[in-house]
Design a protein around this motif. Structure first.
Motif, PDB file in Angstrom:
ATOM      1  N   UNK A  14      57.630  48.801  30.832  1.00  0.00           N
ATOM      2  CA  UNK A  14      58.893  48.255  31.132  1.00  0.00           C
ATOM      3  C   UNK A  14      59.263  46.732  29.824  1.00  0.00           C
ATOM      4  N   UNK A  15      57.616  46.458  29.586  1.00  0.00           N
ATOM      5  CA  UNK A  15      58.353  45.371  28.781  1.00  0.00           C
ATOM      6  C   UNK A  15      59.221  45.364  27.731  1.00  0.00           C
ATOM      7  N   UNK A  16      59.933  44.404  27.805  1.00  0.00           N
ATOM      8  CA  UNK A  16      60.759  44.757  26.487  1.00  0.00           C
ATOM      9  C   UNK A  16      61.059  43.112  26.390  1.00  0.00           C
ATOM     10  N   UNK A  17      61.411  42.324  24.704  1.00  0.00           N
ATOM     11  CA  UNK A  17      61.457  41.374  24.222  1.00  0.00           C
ATOM     12  C   UNK A  17      62.783  41.398  23.467  1.00  0.00           C
ATOM     13  N   UNK A  18      64.237  40.668  24.084  1.00  0.00           N
ATOM     14  CA  UNK A  18      64.711  40.524  23.205  1.00  0.00           C
ATOM     15  C   UNK A  18      65.675  39.641  22.923  1.00  0.00           C
ATOM     16  N   UNK A  19      65.263  39.143  21.246  1.00  0.00           N
ATOM     17  CA  UNK A  19      65.922  37.639  20.695  1.00  0.00           C
ATOM     18  C   UNK A  19      67.244  37.583  20.656  1.00  0.00           C
ATOM     19  N   UNK A  20      67.857  36.298  20.714  1.00  0.00           N
ATOM     20  CA  UNK A  20      68.880  35.677  20.929  1.00  0.00           C
ATOM     21  C   UNK A  20      69.087  34.486  20.470  1.00  0.00           C
ATOM     22  N   UNK A  21      69.897  34.334  19.304  1.00  0.00           N
ATOM     23  CA  UNK A  21      69.531  32.816  18.904  1.00  0.00           C
ATOM     24  C   UNK A  21      71.255  32.478  18.355  1.00  0.00           C
ATOM     25  N   UNK A  22      71.404  30.958  19.019  1.00  0.00           N
ATOM     26  CA  UNK A  22      71.996  30.396  18.859  1.00  0.00           C
ATOM     27  C   UNK A  22      72.081  29.285  18.324  1.00  0.00           C
TER      28      UNK A  22
END
Length: 77
Positions: A14-22
């Motif tokens: 169930x582990x998920x990593x989502x990169x988001x950049x600002x």
């Protein structure tokens, strides 16, 4: 990131990593099973603090001026 978090939880699939950049940050949003949120945070936040230290220390400070943030997506609320 996944190799650090998966051994800590009971449901590693169930582990998920989502990169988001600002403009200022590279945010890594960490999704885990709601029952495993406490395991990732740890007592008094010690586990998540250690994870944040590792992630921030791994970045190349010369290449990118953006800081890295690790955010847990708490789906319980």
């Amino acid at each position: 990131m996944l190799t650090l978090v998966r051994p800590l939880v009971q449901k590693p699939a169930a582990v998920k990593v989502t990169p988001r950049e600002d403009e200022r940050y590279i945010n890594y949003v960490l999704d885990v099973d709601p029952a495993d949120v406490g395991r990732v945070i740890g007592r008094q936040g010690h586990v998540i603090s250690a994870l944040r230290t590792l992630v921030e220390g791994a970045r190349d400070k010369r290449v990118n001026a953006k800081k890295i943030r690790l955010v847990i997506n708490d789906q319980r609320h």
